[in-house]
Design an enzyme around this catalytic site. Structure first.
Site, PDB file in Angstrom:
ATOM      1  N   ARG A 101      47.481  42.585  26.868  1.00 13.60           N
ATOM      2  CA  ARG A 101      47.011  42.744  28.231  1.00 13.60           C
ATOM      3  C   ARG A 101      48.195  44.069  28.506  1.00 13.60           C
ATOM      4  NH1 ARG A 101      48.272  37.365  32.302  1.00 13.60           N
ATOM      5  NH2 ARG A 101      45.768  37.119  31.320  1.00 13.60           N
ATOM      6  N   HIS A 128      39.166  41.440  33.586  1.00 10.72           N
ATOM      7  CA  HIS A 128      39.274  40.188  33.280  1.00 10.72           C
ATOM      8  C   HIS A 128      38.264  39.395  32.237  1.00 10.72           C
ATOM      9  CE1 HIS A 128      42.496  37.383  31.454  1.00 10.72           C
ATOM     10  NE2 HIS A 128      42.571  36.671  32.665  1.00 10.72           N
ATOM     11  N   GLN A 131      38.300  35.923  30.435  1.00 12.05           N
ATOM     12  CA  GLN A 131      38.126  34.985  31.690  1.00 12.05           C
ATOM     13  C   GLN A 131      37.132  35.038  32.120  1.00 12.05           C
ATOM     14  OE1 GLN A 131      41.233  33.283  33.482  1.00 12.05           O
ATOM     15  NE2 GLN A 131      39.607  31.992  33.922  1.00 12.05           N
ATOM     16  N   ASP A 224      40.782  34.065  43.404  1.00 10.41           N
ATOM     17  CA  ASP A 224      41.187  34.263  42.706  1.00 10.41           C
ATOM     18  C   ASP A 224      43.214  34.823  43.819  1.00 10.41           C
ATOM     19  OD1 ASP A 224      43.660  35.598  39.989  1.00 10.41           O
ATOM     20  OD2 ASP A 224      42.448  37.362  40.406  1.00 10.41           O
ATOM     21  N   CYS A 264      40.797  31.389  37.864  1.00  8.96           N
ATOM     22  CA  CYS A 264      41.136  31.711  37.072  1.00  8.96           C
ATOM     23  C   CYS A 264      42.838  31.061  36.596  1.00  8.96           C
ATOM     24  CB  CYS A 264      41.409  32.869  36.757  1.00  8.96           C
ATOM     25  SG  CYS A 264      42.684  34.103  38.017  1.00  8.96           S
ATOM     26  N   ARG A 292      39.110  29.052  28.241  1.00  9.01           N
ATOM     27  CA  ARG A 292      39.991  30.362  27.346  1.00  9.01           C
ATOM     28  C   ARG A 292      39.783  29.717  26.175  1.00  9.01           C
ATOM     29  NH1 ARG A 292      42.730  33.433  30.887  1.00  9.01           N
ATOM     30  NH2 ARG A 292      42.788  35.007  28.965  1.00  9.01           N
TER      31      ARG A 292
HETATM   32  N1  NVA Z   1      44.049  38.787  39.355  1.00  9.08           N
HETATM   33  C1  NVA Z   1      44.645  38.176  37.833  1.00  9.08           C
HETATM   34  C2  NVA Z   1      44.465  37.105  37.669  1.00  9.08           C
HETATM   35  C3  NVA Z   1      45.651  36.491  36.686  1.00  9.08           C
HETATM   36  C4  NVA Z   1      45.430  36.065  36.080  1.00  9.08           C
HETATM   37  C5  NVA Z   1      45.725  39.472  38.822  1.00  9.08           C
HETATM   38  O1  NVA Z   1      45.833  40.677  37.777  1.00  9.08           O
HETATM   39  O2  NVA Z   1      46.998  39.413  38.657  1.00  9.08           O
HETATM   40  N1   CP Z   2      44.373  33.860  33.789  1.00  9.73           N
HETATM   41  C1   CP Z   2      44.633  33.652  33.280  1.00  9.73           C
HETATM   42  O1   CP Z   2      44.720  35.223  32.553  1.00  9.73           O
HETATM   43  O2   CP Z   2      46.359  32.773  33.395  1.00  9.73           O
HETATM   44  P1   CP Z   2      47.302  33.909  32.525  1.00  9.73           P
HETATM   45  O3   CP Z   2      48.087  34.889  33.333  1.00  9.73           O
HETATM   46  O4   CP Z   2      48.342  32.794  32.638  1.00  9.73           O
HETATM   47  O5   CP Z   2      47.486  33.904  30.966  1.00  9.73           O
END
Ligand code: NVA
Ligand code: CP
Length: 308
Positions: A101, A128, A131, A224, A264, A292
């Protein structure tokens, strides 16, 4: 050849469908597959915070007979002192796969470039894709299909989830609608890529600035956070710009009567979605969060089988 999963269109329609079928099988028989028995180790690296991704990869790797090695970038040499490429050269000698990540997609591309083990994008600023596999498993469970369904995302159109919905939805032959303000449109190059895929699969991609028009007749409604990780300083401006894209009961009522709601998570209740909707009968967010685990296990099994 090594197969990686850096963005949603790294999979063809047939491959995406195969992984989702496998995910359903794995969900029905949770401990039936042990490709990581040995145990082999999978490195799971986080430059950003996470709950679901951290837990689901750690549990999923253990379920598959392996050992998860969770690495925080802050406590490693990656992210300043050592390049993604050199890090990958070290890790590939010892681990079966690398899950990361991070911020820039370019780091993932560099990590995967010459690496002999699969590299999986566990969220970047742009995409992502893990997801989306979970979301699509959830949609298939509730709707029985993907192709031909209309899925509408409302909110920040430049969000990583939107880019993934565009590519994964087009790959699946879905009609993907995105409703967002003109200043928060998706990346044009990704829209063009999704358009090109949709031509092949019978799907479509349509952008809207009117949330009501976009939601009309939808099978799936998605949103989101308005403030993705790294954008915290923009919160006030984003709340002001995106407030008319909040998913509330009135907007949800414009979708089909049997439409489902996905998010998500984590959610900012009262901002992008009301508690009434996210806790309501059309919401499938807890199935989505559980999926997931199953979807990523299937992805890892598939990538390991197709690498070598
Ligand atoms: N769009 C959000 C998704 C979190 C799982 C982010 O990047 O923070
Ligand atoms: N949806 C998701 O990726 O959640 P986290 O940021 O908690 O991993």
């Amino acid at each position: 050849m090594t197969r990686h999963f850096l963005r949603d269109d790294d999979l063809t329609q047939a491959e995406q469908s195969e992984i989702l079928d496998l995910a359903a099988q794995i969900k029905a028989d949770r401990w039936g597959r042990k490709p990581l028995a040995g145990p082999q180790t999978v490195a799971v690296i986080f430059d950003k915070s996470s709950t679901r991704t951290r837990v689901s990869f750690a549990v999923g790797i253990a379920d598959l007979g392996g050992v998860p090695l969770i690495i925080s970038t802050a406590n490693s040499q990656l992210g300043g002192k050592e390049s993604p490429s050199d890090t990958a050269r070290v890790l590939e000698r010892q681990v079966a796969a690398i899950v990361w990540r991070t911020y820039a997609q370019s780091g993932l591309i560099e990590m995967a470039a010459d690496t002999t083990v699969p590299v999986i994008n566990a969220l970047s600023d742009e995409f992502h894709p893990c997801q989306l596999l979970a979301d699509f498993l959830t949609i298939r469970e509730h709707k029985g299909q993907l192709a031909g369904l209309t899925v509408t995302f409302l909110g920040d159109g430049a969000d990583n989830m939107v880019h993934s919905y565009l590519l994964a939805g087009a790959t699946a032959g879905m009609h993907v609608r995105v409703a967002c303000p003109a200043d928060y449109m998706p990346d044009e190059r990704i829209v063009a890529d999704a358009d090109a895929i949709a031509v092949q699969t019978g799907g479509s991609v349509t952008l809207y600035t009117d949330p009501r028009e976009a939601v009309d007749g939808s099978d799936v409604v998605v949103t989101d956070t308005w403030v993705s990780m790294g954008k915290e300083d923009e919160k006030a401006a984003r709340v002001a710009a995106l407030s008319s894209f909040k998913v509330d009961a009135e907007l949800m009522a414009l979708a089909k009567s049997d439409a489902i709601f996905l998010h998500c998570l984590p959610a900012d209740r009262g901002y992008e979605v009301t508690s009434e909707v996210i806790d309501g009968p059309q919401s499938v967010i807890w199935d989505e969060a559980e999926n997931r685990l199953h979807a990523q296990k299937a992805l890892m099994v598939w990538l390991l089988e197709h690498t070598g």
